[in-house]
Design a protein around this motif. Structure first.
Motif, PDB file in Angstrom:
ATOM      1  N   LEU A  17     -65.092  18.755   2.116  1.00  0.00           N
ATOM      2  CA  LEU A  17     -64.794  19.727   1.068  1.00  0.00           C
ATOM      3  C   LEU A  17     -63.436  20.401   1.229  1.00  0.00           C
ATOM      4  O   LEU A  17     -62.761  20.675   0.234  1.00  0.00           O
ATOM      5  CB  LEU A  17     -65.883  20.798   1.014  1.00  0.00           C
ATOM      6  CG  LEU A  17     -67.249  20.337   0.507  1.00  0.00           C
ATOM      7  CD1 LEU A  17     -68.249  21.476   0.565  1.00  0.00           C
ATOM      8  CD2 LEU A  17     -67.138  19.806  -0.906  1.00  0.00           C
ATOM      9  N   THR A  18     -63.031  20.681   2.446  1.00  0.00           N
ATOM     10  CA  THR A  18     -61.770  21.394   2.645  1.00  0.00           C
ATOM     11  C   THR A  18     -60.572  20.598   2.140  1.00  0.00           C
ATOM     12  O   THR A  18     -59.773  21.130   1.363  1.00  0.00           O
ATOM     13  CB  THR A  18     -61.599  21.794   4.118  1.00  0.00           C
ATOM     14  OG1 THR A  18     -62.699  22.623   4.491  1.00  0.00           O
ATOM     15  CG2 THR A  18     -60.312  22.544   4.334  1.00  0.00           C
ATOM     16  N   PRO A  19     -60.387  19.312   2.537  1.00  0.00           N
ATOM     17  CA  PRO A  19     -59.260  18.565   1.963  1.00  0.00           C
ATOM     18  C   PRO A  19     -59.347  18.425   0.442  1.00  0.00           C
ATOM     19  O   PRO A  19     -58.326  18.509  -0.245  1.00  0.00           O
ATOM     20  CB  PRO A  19     -59.348  17.196   2.646  1.00  0.00           C
ATOM     21  CG  PRO A  19     -60.048  17.465   3.922  1.00  0.00           C
ATOM     22  CD  PRO A  19     -61.028  18.546   3.606  1.00  0.00           C
ATOM     23  N   LEU A  20     -60.551  18.241  -0.088  1.00  0.00           N
ATOM     24  CA  LEU A  20     -60.704  18.160  -1.544  1.00  0.00           C
ATOM     25  C   LEU A  20     -60.325  19.476  -2.216  1.00  0.00           C
ATOM     26  O   LEU A  20     -59.710  19.480  -3.288  1.00  0.00           O
ATOM     27  CB  LEU A  20     -62.132  17.771  -1.914  1.00  0.00           C
ATOM     28  CG  LEU A  20     -62.535  16.334  -1.605  1.00  0.00           C
ATOM     29  CD1 LEU A  20     -64.002  16.108  -1.938  1.00  0.00           C
ATOM     30  CD2 LEU A  20     -61.659  15.355  -2.354  1.00  0.00           C
ATOM     31  N   THR A  25     -56.645  22.455  -5.567  1.00  0.00           N
ATOM     32  CA  THR A  25     -55.846  23.647  -5.852  1.00  0.00           C
ATOM     33  C   THR A  25     -54.380  23.283  -6.058  1.00  0.00           C
ATOM     34  O   THR A  25     -53.700  23.893  -6.885  1.00  0.00           O
ATOM     35  CB  THR A  25     -55.977  24.708  -4.750  1.00  0.00           C
ATOM     36  OG1 THR A  25     -55.653  24.128  -3.486  1.00  0.00           O
ATOM     37  CG2 THR A  25     -57.373  25.281  -4.697  1.00  0.00           C
ATOM     38  N   ALA A  26     -53.889  22.278  -5.335  1.00  0.00           N
ATOM     39  CA  ALA A  26     -52.512  21.821  -5.550  1.00  0.00           C
ATOM     40  C   ALA A  26     -52.387  21.172  -6.931  1.00  0.00           C
ATOM     41  O   ALA A  26     -51.401  21.378  -7.639  1.00  0.00           O
ATOM     42  CB  ALA A  26     -52.092  20.839  -4.466  1.00  0.00           C
ATOM     43  N   ALA A  27     -53.393  20.396  -7.314  1.00  0.00           N
ATOM     44  CA  ALA A  27     -53.373  19.743  -8.626  1.00  0.00           C
ATOM     45  C   ALA A  27     -53.473  20.762  -9.760  1.00  0.00           C
ATOM     46  O   ALA A  27     -52.911  20.558 -10.835  1.00  0.00           O
ATOM     47  CB  ALA A  27     -54.511  18.732  -8.735  1.00  0.00           C
ATOM     48  N   ALA A  28     -54.162  21.857  -9.512  1.00  0.00           N
ATOM     49  CA  ALA A  28     -54.298  22.901 -10.533  1.00  0.00           C
ATOM     50  C   ALA A  28     -53.038  23.757 -10.655  1.00  0.00           C
ATOM     51  O   ALA A  28     -52.938  24.581 -11.555  1.00  0.00           O
ATOM     52  CB  ALA A  28     -55.496  23.780 -10.222  1.00  0.00           C
ATOM     53  N   TRP A 147     -55.276  13.557   6.293  1.00  0.00           N
ATOM     54  CA  TRP A 147     -56.576  14.229   6.160  1.00  0.00           C
ATOM     55  C   TRP A 147     -56.671  15.389   7.143  1.00  0.00           C
ATOM     56  O   TRP A 147     -57.114  16.485   6.778  1.00  0.00           O
ATOM     57  CB  TRP A 147     -57.695  13.211   6.388  1.00  0.00           C
ATOM     58  CG  TRP A 147     -59.045  13.818   6.492  1.00  0.00           C
ATOM     59  CD1 TRP A 147     -59.807  14.303   5.477  1.00  0.00           C
ATOM     60  CD2 TRP A 147     -59.788  14.014   7.693  1.00  0.00           C
ATOM     61  NE1 TRP A 147     -60.987  14.788   5.974  1.00  0.00           N
ATOM     62  CE2 TRP A 147     -61.000  14.623   7.330  1.00  0.00           C
ATOM     63  CE3 TRP A 147     -59.558  13.742   9.025  1.00  0.00           C
ATOM     64  CZ2 TRP A 147     -61.953  14.955   8.269  1.00  0.00           C
ATOM     65  CZ3 TRP A 147     -60.512  14.074   9.955  1.00  0.00           C
ATOM     66  CH2 TRP A 147     -61.698  14.674   9.568  1.00  0.00           C
ATOM     67  N   LEU A 148     -56.235  15.177   8.396  1.00  0.00           N
ATOM     68  CA  LEU A 148     -56.282  16.260   9.385  1.00  0.00           C
ATOM     69  C   LEU A 148     -55.368  17.414   8.979  1.00  0.00           C
ATOM     70  O   LEU A 148     -55.721  18.582   9.170  1.00  0.00           O
ATOM     71  CB  LEU A 148     -55.889  15.741  10.767  1.00  0.00           C
ATOM     72  CG  LEU A 148     -56.971  14.960  11.503  1.00  0.00           C
ATOM     73  CD1 LEU A 148     -56.422  14.329  12.774  1.00  0.00           C
ATOM     74  CD2 LEU A 148     -58.155  15.854  11.817  1.00  0.00           C
ATOM     75  N   ALA A 161     -63.829  27.180   2.115  1.00  0.00           N
ATOM     76  CA  ALA A 161     -64.776  26.073   2.284  1.00  0.00           C
ATOM     77  C   ALA A 161     -65.817  26.407   3.346  1.00  0.00           C
ATOM     78  O   ALA A 161     -67.002  26.099   3.182  1.00  0.00           O
ATOM     79  CB  ALA A 161     -64.028  24.794   2.649  1.00  0.00           C
ATOM     80  N   LEU A 162     -65.386  27.025   4.429  1.00  0.00           N
ATOM     81  CA  LEU A 162     -66.344  27.409   5.468  1.00  0.00           C
ATOM     82  C   LEU A 162     -67.371  28.403   4.945  1.00  0.00           C
ATOM     83  O   LEU A 162     -68.568  28.262   5.202  1.00  0.00           O
ATOM     84  CB  LEU A 162     -65.609  28.006   6.674  1.00  0.00           C
ATOM     85  CG  LEU A 162     -64.874  27.030   7.568  1.00  0.00           C
ATOM     86  CD1 LEU A 162     -64.031  27.785   8.591  1.00  0.00           C
ATOM     87  CD2 LEU A 162     -65.847  26.108   8.280  1.00  0.00           C
ATOM     88  N   LEU A 163     -66.911  29.411   4.216  1.00  0.00           N
ATOM     89  CA  LEU A 163     -67.835  30.401   3.679  1.00  0.00           C
ATOM     90  C   LEU A 163     -68.798  29.801   2.660  1.00  0.00           C
ATOM     91  O   LEU A 163     -69.992  30.089   2.678  1.00  0.00           O
ATOM     92  CB  LEU A 163     -67.062  31.560   3.052  1.00  0.00           C
ATOM     93  CG  LEU A 163     -66.364  32.488   4.031  1.00  0.00           C
ATOM     94  CD1 LEU A 163     -65.537  33.527   3.277  1.00  0.00           C
ATOM     95  CD2 LEU A 163     -67.364  33.172   4.941  1.00  0.00           C
TER      96      LEU A 163
END
Length: 190
Positions: A17-20, A25-28, A147-148, A161-163
């Motif tokens: 989820l975090t990379p997505l 957000t970059a695409a938006a 990805w990393l 994403a963590l929350l």
């Protein structure tokens, strides 16, 4: 055993989820910022092309940034142009923490932005020197490294994403425990 399974599933969800979240957000157009201060200002994927548009002007920093990229021998970049926001946009086929840090230390996030374009064909099929060293797609795009970088390089999407993952798993576990603790109604009451 269920706690271990839940922890592994939560870690996998965060890892996906975090990379997505960073890419979306970059695409938006929000431009999530790396720890170094350099924003990821766009994404160009097969079904998603959200690159910033060129302003058609040439800023003074464009030559300095081009010289810096040539001097560092970073071969992942494919294009440089000035965006409508005044930043020099660097299109790159791979993301690395080293690139973000070098650009952030040298120019800052207000001067330069990165656009992630992993599907761009190589600029020099035989290498920049015309030699016989040809990079494979895996070497050129470095999907694991990118990805990393997306996973741990951007602070606010990682925290979000963590929350969200923790809240989702807490709700799922709470419902499972309630369902297991409640006696079955209507069984044997007659």
């Amino acid at each position: 055993m269920t706690r271990v399974r839940d922890a592994v599933l939560a870690a996998l969800c965060v890892a996906v989820l975090t990379p997505l979240l960073v890419l979306s957000t970059a695409a938006a157009g929000f431009g999530p910022r790396h720890w170094s201060g350099v924003p990821l200002t766009g994404v160009a994927l097969p079904l998603l092309d959200a690159r910033p548009t060129s302003s058609g002007t040439r800023v003074a920093a464009l030559d300095a940034i081009t010289e810096e990229l040539i001097a560092t021998e970073y071969r992942g970049w494919t294009a440089l142009y000035t965006g409508t926001d005044g930043r020099v946009q660097i299109e790159t086929t791979r993301l690395s923490a080293a690139l973000f840090h070098e650009l952030g230390d040298r120019f800052g996030g207000d001067t330069v932005g990165l656009v992630y374009t992993p599907m761009t064909p190589p600029m020099y099929p035989g290498g920049p020197d015309g030699g016989h060293t040809v990079e494979t797609t895996w070497q050129r795009t470095d999907p694991v490294g990118s990805w990393l970088t997306l996973l741990v390089g951007f602070p606010w999407p990682l925290g979000t994403a963590l929350l969200l993952t923790a809240a989702g798993w807490a709700l799922v576990l709470r419902r499972r425990r309630r369902a297991a603790a409640e006696p079955a109604h209507g069984d044997g009451d007659r």
